[in-house]
Design a protein around this motif. Structure first.
Motif, PDB file in Angstrom:
ATOM      1  N   GLN A 189      53.405  86.731  52.467  1.00 14.31           N
ATOM      2  CA  GLN A 189      54.558  86.798  51.567  1.00 14.31           C
ATOM      3  C   GLN A 189      55.821  87.303  52.249  1.00 14.31           C
ATOM      4  O   GLN A 189      56.923  86.927  51.864  1.00 14.31           O
ATOM      5  CB  GLN A 189      54.233  87.699  50.373  1.00 14.31           C
ATOM      6  CG  GLN A 189      53.180  87.144  49.461  1.00 14.31           C
ATOM      7  CD  GLN A 189      52.786  88.126  48.362  1.00 14.31           C
ATOM      8  OE1 GLN A 189      53.352  89.210  48.238  1.00 14.31           O
ATOM      9  NE2 GLN A 189      51.808  87.741  47.568  1.00 14.31           N
ATOM     10  N   CYS A 190      55.651  88.169  53.256  1.00 13.91           N
ATOM     11  CA  CYS A 190      56.806  88.856  53.844  1.00 13.91           C
ATOM     12  C   CYS A 190      57.312  88.265  55.155  1.00 13.91           C
ATOM     13  O   CYS A 190      58.460  88.524  55.526  1.00 13.91           O
ATOM     14  CB  CYS A 190      56.460  90.326  54.094  1.00 13.91           C
ATOM     15  SG  CYS A 190      56.196  91.292  52.604  1.00 13.91           S
ATOM     16  N   LEU A 191      56.476  87.522  55.850  1.00 14.35           N
ATOM     17  CA  LEU A 191      56.828  87.078  57.199  1.00 14.35           C
ATOM     18  C   LEU A 191      56.760  85.558  57.320  1.00 14.35           C
ATOM     19  O   LEU A 191      56.173  84.890  56.470  1.00 14.35           O
ATOM     20  CB  LEU A 191      55.866  87.702  58.221  1.00 14.35           C
ATOM     21  CG  LEU A 191      55.780  89.225  58.256  1.00 14.35           C
ATOM     22  CD1 LEU A 191      54.684  89.666  59.219  1.00 14.35           C
ATOM     23  CD2 LEU A 191      57.117  89.853  58.628  1.00 14.35           C
ATOM     24  N   SER A 192      57.308  85.060  58.401  1.00 13.90           N
ATOM     25  CA  SER A 192      57.168  83.639  58.705  1.00 13.90           C
ATOM     26  C   SER A 192      55.685  83.344  58.923  1.00 13.90           C
ATOM     27  O   SER A 192      54.908  84.255  59.234  1.00 13.90           O
ATOM     28  CB  SER A 192      57.953  83.293  59.974  1.00 13.90           C
ATOM     29  OG  SER A 192      57.285  83.841  61.112  1.00 13.90           O
ATOM     30  N   PRO A 193      55.275  82.091  58.772  1.00 14.89           N
ATOM     31  CA  PRO A 193      53.858  81.774  58.990  1.00 14.89           C
ATOM     32  C   PRO A 193      53.342  82.214  60.354  1.00 14.89           C
ATOM     33  O   PRO A 193      52.247  82.773  60.460  1.00 14.89           O
ATOM     34  CB  PRO A 193      53.811  80.252  58.832  1.00 14.89           C
ATOM     35  CG  PRO A 193      54.938  79.943  57.900  1.00 14.89           C
ATOM     36  CD  PRO A 193      56.031  80.924  58.278  1.00 14.89           C
ATOM     37  N   GLN A 194      54.121  82.005  61.400  1.00 10.00           N
ATOM     38  CA  GLN A 194      53.683  82.379  62.745  1.00 10.00           C
ATOM     39  C   GLN A 194      53.556  83.894  62.877  1.00 10.00           C
ATOM     40  O   GLN A 194      52.581  84.395  63.442  1.00 10.00           O
ATOM     41  CB  GLN A 194      54.658  81.840  63.788  1.00 10.00           C
ATOM     42  CG  GLN A 194      54.200  82.104  65.208  1.00 10.00           C
ATOM     43  CD  GLN A 194      55.109  81.440  66.226  1.00 10.00           C
ATOM     44  OE1 GLN A 194      55.885  80.553  65.911  1.00 10.00           O
ATOM     45  NE2 GLN A 194      54.997  81.866  67.469  1.00 10.00           N
ATOM     46  N   ASP A 195      54.511  84.636  62.359  1.00  7.48           N
ATOM     47  CA  ASP A 195      54.446  86.093  62.441  1.00  7.48           C
ATOM     48  C   ASP A 195      53.325  86.646  61.566  1.00  7.48           C
ATOM     49  O   ASP A 195      52.657  87.615  61.945  1.00  7.48           O
ATOM     50  CB  ASP A 195      55.784  86.724  62.065  1.00  7.48           C
ATOM     51  CG  ASP A 195      56.849  86.474  63.121  1.00  7.48           C
ATOM     52  OD1 ASP A 195      56.488  86.169  64.285  1.00  7.48           O
ATOM     53  OD2 ASP A 195      58.045  86.571  62.781  1.00  7.48           O
TER      54      ASP A 195
END
Length: 141
Positions: A105-111
């Motif tokens: 929910q909070c980060l980019s998919p990669q992160d």
């Protein structure tokens, strides 16, 4: 073919920074504190007035883990060992599920993938340190 367990960890992007990690930590622990399974243990271990300092310390921990910042100076095993009696190994699965969902929910998919992979290894290490004991060997007489 590389199995999912043996894939290299995803690498975080330059967008993953201290602010993003602090936001993740804040959102995650808000969920933990309200969680039916984990809330009582965490709220019993951390006094209400100590939560801001705990959140800052956890942000430093994740900054050190993900960004190699060196911001965290502590001993996670010793910190968790103090609360071992209140913990059950199954709690780690719930902790990971909340962490992974919050990261998505909070980060980019990669992160999100990068912090999820680190969290799985950290959880495994903590579980081994807290709960794994070799059986005692009886002396053969």
């Amino acid at each position: 073919m590389i199995s999912p367990e043996n894939r290299p960890d995803p690498v975080s992007t330059p967008a993953l920074d201290d602010a993003a990690l602090a936001g993740l930590v804040d959102a995650f622990y808000a969920r933990v504190r309200a969680d039916d399974e984990l809330g009582a243990m965490f709220n019993g271990a951390i006094a209400p007035e100590d939560w801001p300092a705990h959140l800052a310390r956890m942000a430093q921990f994740w900054s050190s883990v993900m960004l190699s910042s060196g911001a965290y100076h502590g001993n996670p095993v010793a910190a968790h060992m103090r609360h071992r009696a209140a913990m059950d190994p199954s709690m780690f699965a719930r902790w990971l599920a909340l962490w992974e969902d919050t990261a998505r929910q909070c980060l980019s998919p990669q992160d999100a993938l990068a912090v999820q992979a680190k969290a799985r290894r950290i959880a495994e290490s903590l579980q081994l340190a807290l709960f794994f004991r070799l059986p005692r060997v009886q002396n053969a007489a």
